[in-house]
Write a protein that holds these residues in place. Sequence first.
Motif, PDB file in Angstrom:
ATOM      1  N   LYS A 322       0.832  -1.204   0.000  1.00 28.37           N
ATOM      2  CA  LYS A 322       0.000   0.000   0.000  1.00 28.37           C
ATOM      3  C   LYS A 322       0.866   1.253   0.000  1.00 28.37           C
ATOM      4  O   LYS A 322       0.592   2.213  -0.740  1.00 28.37           O
ATOM      5  N   LEU A 323       1.921   1.254   0.801  1.00 29.19           N
ATOM      6  CA  LEU A 323       2.810   2.409   0.846  1.00 29.19           C
ATOM      7  C   LEU A 323       3.592   2.541  -0.460  1.00 29.19           C
ATOM      8  O   LEU A 323       3.858   3.658  -0.925  1.00 29.19           O
ATOM      9  N   ILE A 324       3.974   1.409  -1.052  1.00 30.02           N
ATOM     10  CA  ILE A 324       4.643   1.438  -2.353  1.00 30.02           C
ATOM     11  C   ILE A 324       3.741   2.085  -3.396  1.00 30.02           C
ATOM     12  O   ILE A 324       4.174   2.924  -4.197  1.00 30.02           O
ATOM     13  N   GLU A 325       2.459   1.716  -3.382  1.00 24.49           N
ATOM     14  CA  GLU A 325       1.496   2.267  -4.344  1.00 24.49           C
ATOM     15  C   GLU A 325       1.339   3.776  -4.180  1.00 24.49           C
ATOM     16  O   GLU A 325       1.181   4.502  -5.173  1.00 24.49           O
ATOM     17  N   ILE A 326       1.365   4.255  -2.947  1.00 21.93           N
ATOM     18  CA  ILE A 326       1.264   5.699  -2.710  1.00 21.93           C
ATOM     19  C   ILE A 326       2.436   6.431  -3.356  1.00 21.93           C
ATOM     20  O   ILE A 326       2.261   7.429  -4.062  1.00 21.93           O
ATOM     21  N   SER A 327       3.656   5.917  -3.132  1.00 16.28           N
ATOM     22  CA  SER A 327       4.844   6.553  -3.725  1.00 16.28           C
ATOM     23  C   SER A 327       4.816   6.475  -5.245  1.00 16.28           C
ATOM     24  O   SER A 327       5.131   7.452  -5.933  1.00 16.28           O
ATOM     25  N   GLU A 328       4.436   5.321  -5.776  1.00 15.18           N
ATOM     26  CA  GLU A 328       4.376   5.170  -7.230  1.00 15.18           C
ATOM     27  C   GLU A 328       3.379   6.140  -7.850  1.00 15.18           C
ATOM     28  O   GLU A 328       3.648   6.743  -8.901  1.00 15.18           O
ATOM     29  N   SER A 329       2.231   6.299  -7.222  1.00 15.00           N
ATOM     30  CA  SER A 329       1.214   7.213  -7.733  1.00 15.00           C
ATOM     31  C   SER A 329       1.731   8.648  -7.776  1.00 15.00           C
ATOM     32  O   SER A 329       1.538   9.367  -8.761  1.00 15.00           O
ATOM     33  N   ILE A 330       2.400   9.056  -6.721  1.00 10.73           N
ATOM     34  CA  ILE A 330       2.963  10.423  -6.651  1.00 10.73           C
ATOM     35  C   ILE A 330       4.016  10.617  -7.728  1.00 10.73           C
ATOM     36  O   ILE A 330       4.018  11.634  -8.449  1.00 10.73           O
ATOM     37  N   ASN A 332       4.533   8.898 -10.529  1.00  8.72           N
ATOM     38  CA  ASN A 332       3.962   8.855 -11.879  1.00  8.72           C
ATOM     39  C   ASN A 332       3.272  10.169 -12.220  1.00  8.72           C
ATOM     40  O   ASN A 332       3.401  10.678 -13.342  1.00  8.72           O
ATOM     41  N   LYS A 333       2.551  10.723 -11.271  1.00  5.35           N
ATOM     42  CA  LYS A 333       1.871  12.002 -11.488  1.00  5.35           C
ATOM     43  C   LYS A 333       2.866  13.119 -11.752  1.00  5.35           C
ATOM     44  O   LYS A 333       2.650  13.997 -12.595  1.00  5.35           O
ATOM     45  N   ASP A 334       3.998  13.093 -11.019  1.00  4.20           N
ATOM     46  CA  ASP A 334       5.032  14.129 -11.179  1.00  4.20           C
ATOM     47  C   ASP A 334       5.986  13.823 -12.324  1.00  4.20           C
ATOM     48  O   ASP A 334       6.895  14.618 -12.600  1.00  4.20           O
ATOM     49  N   GLN A 335       5.803  12.663 -12.976  1.00  2.00           N
ATOM     50  CA  GLN A 335       6.675  12.229 -14.070  1.00  2.00           C
ATOM     51  C   GLN A 335       8.143  12.169 -13.629  1.00  2.00           C
ATOM     52  O   GLN A 335       9.053  12.562 -14.353  1.00  2.00           O
ATOM     53  N   THR A 336       8.332  11.649 -12.411  1.00  2.00           N
ATOM     54  CA  THR A 336       9.669  11.478 -11.859  1.00  2.00           C
ATOM     55  C   THR A 336      10.154  10.056 -12.132  1.00  2.00           C
ATOM     56  O   THR A 336       9.467   9.096 -11.768  1.00  2.00           O
ATOM     57  N   PRO A 337      11.304   9.872 -12.766  1.00  3.06           N
ATOM     58  CA  PRO A 337      11.792   8.523 -13.058  1.00  3.06           C
ATOM     59  C   PRO A 337      12.205   7.784 -11.780  1.00  3.06           C
ATOM     60  O   PRO A 337      12.952   8.322 -10.966  1.00  3.06           O
ATOM     61  N   TYR A 338      11.689   6.567 -11.628  1.00  2.00           N
ATOM     62  CA  TYR A 338      11.989   5.783 -10.430  1.00  2.00           C
ATOM     63  C   TYR A 338      12.183   4.321 -10.795  1.00  2.00           C
ATOM     64  O   TYR A 338      11.885   3.895 -11.903  1.00  2.00           O
ATOM     65  N   LYS A 339      12.663   3.555  -9.820  1.00  3.65           N
ATOM     66  CA  LYS A 339      12.895   2.125 -10.019  1.00  3.65           C
ATOM     67  C   LYS A 339      12.439   1.362  -8.791  1.00  3.65           C
ATOM     68  O   LYS A 339      12.801   1.729  -7.664  1.00  3.65           O
ATOM     69  N   LYS A 340      11.638   0.319  -8.982  1.00  6.37           N
ATOM     70  CA  LYS A 340      11.350  -0.607  -7.885  1.00  6.37           C
ATOM     71  C   LYS A 340      12.528  -1.562  -7.781  1.00  6.37           C
ATOM     72  O   LYS A 340      12.985  -2.106  -8.786  1.00  6.37           O
ATOM     73  N   MET A 341      13.016  -1.773  -6.583  1.00  7.66           N
ATOM     74  CA  MET A 341      14.262  -2.507  -6.425  1.00  7.66           C
ATOM     75  C   MET A 341      14.323  -3.162  -5.047  1.00  7.66           C
ATOM     76  O   MET A 341      13.584  -2.789  -4.116  1.00  7.66           O
ATOM     77  N   ALA A 342      15.202  -4.133  -4.932  1.00 10.47           N
ATOM     78  CA  ALA A 342      15.508  -4.726  -3.628  1.00 10.47           C
ATOM     79  C   ALA A 342      16.680  -3.969  -3.006  1.00 10.47           C
ATOM     80  O   ALA A 342      17.521  -3.422  -3.718  1.00 10.47           O
ATOM     81  N   SER A 343      16.713  -3.923  -1.699  1.00  6.34           N
ATOM     82  CA  SER A 343      17.850  -3.330  -0.992  1.00  6.34           C
ATOM     83  C   SER A 343      18.810  -4.436  -0.592  1.00  6.34           C
ATOM     84  O   SER A 343      18.435  -5.364   0.135  1.00  6.34           O
TER      85      SER A 343
END
Length: 398
Positions: A322-330, A332-343
């Motif tokens: 749920k928290l991942i989805e919140i960040s992804e939504s933000i 995507n809306k801001d058109q900021t390039p991101y990567k889902k990844m393992a630490s």
Amino acid sequence: MVEWLGSFGKSKSNGVTRQLYSNEWRCAQQALEKRMKKIGLDVYFDDVGNLFGRLTGSQEDSTTILTGSHIDTVIDGGKYDGAYGVIAGMIAMQYLFEYYGVPKKNIEVVSLCEEEGSRFPMTYWGSGNITGVRTMEDVRNLVDLQDTSFIKAMHESGFGQGEYRQPKRDDIDCFVELHIEQGEVLEREEKSIGIVSHIVGQRRYEITVIGESNHAGTTPMAWRKDALYVASGLIQLLIQKARETNSDLVATVGQINLEPNIANVIPGKATFTIDIRHSEDDVIDRFSMGIFKEFQSITDSHNTELRIKNWMNEKPVKMCEKLIEISESILNKDQTPYKKMASGAGHDSQVFGSFCPTSLLFVPSHKGISHSPHEFTSTEDLEKGIRLLIKVLYELAY
């Protein structure tokens, strides 16, 4: 603020040495306490030295949105590791209060007292006490390299004597940690933000090969039981198999000790460490079982003895969808390039992740350098992380 906080424990090489319960650590926490009060937060310590700055929510009996990271460093470490998450939380909360006023839910920024384990053989002391997985019994007999006891150091810093509130919490709704990546994936792939899906599991072993010490000049090659020769074959096999097994699995031999470690004596005993990491525990299991079966076969063929000691077994921890989805939504809306990844590194988020919904967010690290005075993240990337944190906290608390 990064430079300001880095001045507490600044080393000659422009790094930072700020170990748990040291004078440098104490001065940094006290300086952060003053800074939190200055920006209007309600500030308090708990009894192990975690520092909290609070915006009290308008809802009665509301739960707490917690953000922050750790204040301690390795010896001659960097200015950003841990410290950035504390600074980011303070800036985000100041901004939210100035622009949106009182939140519905409580928000707190925490400067966790310890994560690194660089002074005492104990990691995650701060988050571990908040979540209840660490207690005073765990540190009762611990000492540092100067033979100072953990309890004595804690008492000398003013903690551990019941003067502050007990650290265990039951009101935390979720934890959001903003951290530097400490790797170079984001920089190489030109991504501004990393959203962590898992923190990898870690398995650590001590491997001992026992052969026979003998004279380097008078013992024919065919008759030798050379522990180093056998160990070197095991190490080469380990690295080769790790490369072949899974692109996300990593295996490291970081330490080797020989006995008697003399130039003209055949080594009779070789001990080395293995660190294996992956986001799935069964992958680590299969790899470990397979490699150790081959280890046994090799040592038997050389008439040497193999001993395997497993001294760390940290399970992988999944971050909250749920928290991942919140960040992804933000993003995507801001058109900021991101990567889902393992630490691939451990963080306080792995302790909180088994306790409450948790999110770990990364900003790039230049060249992937960390735990070093050369650790660096650009101001632009630091700002992008804080802008995301502000929006995530707004969604959660307002």
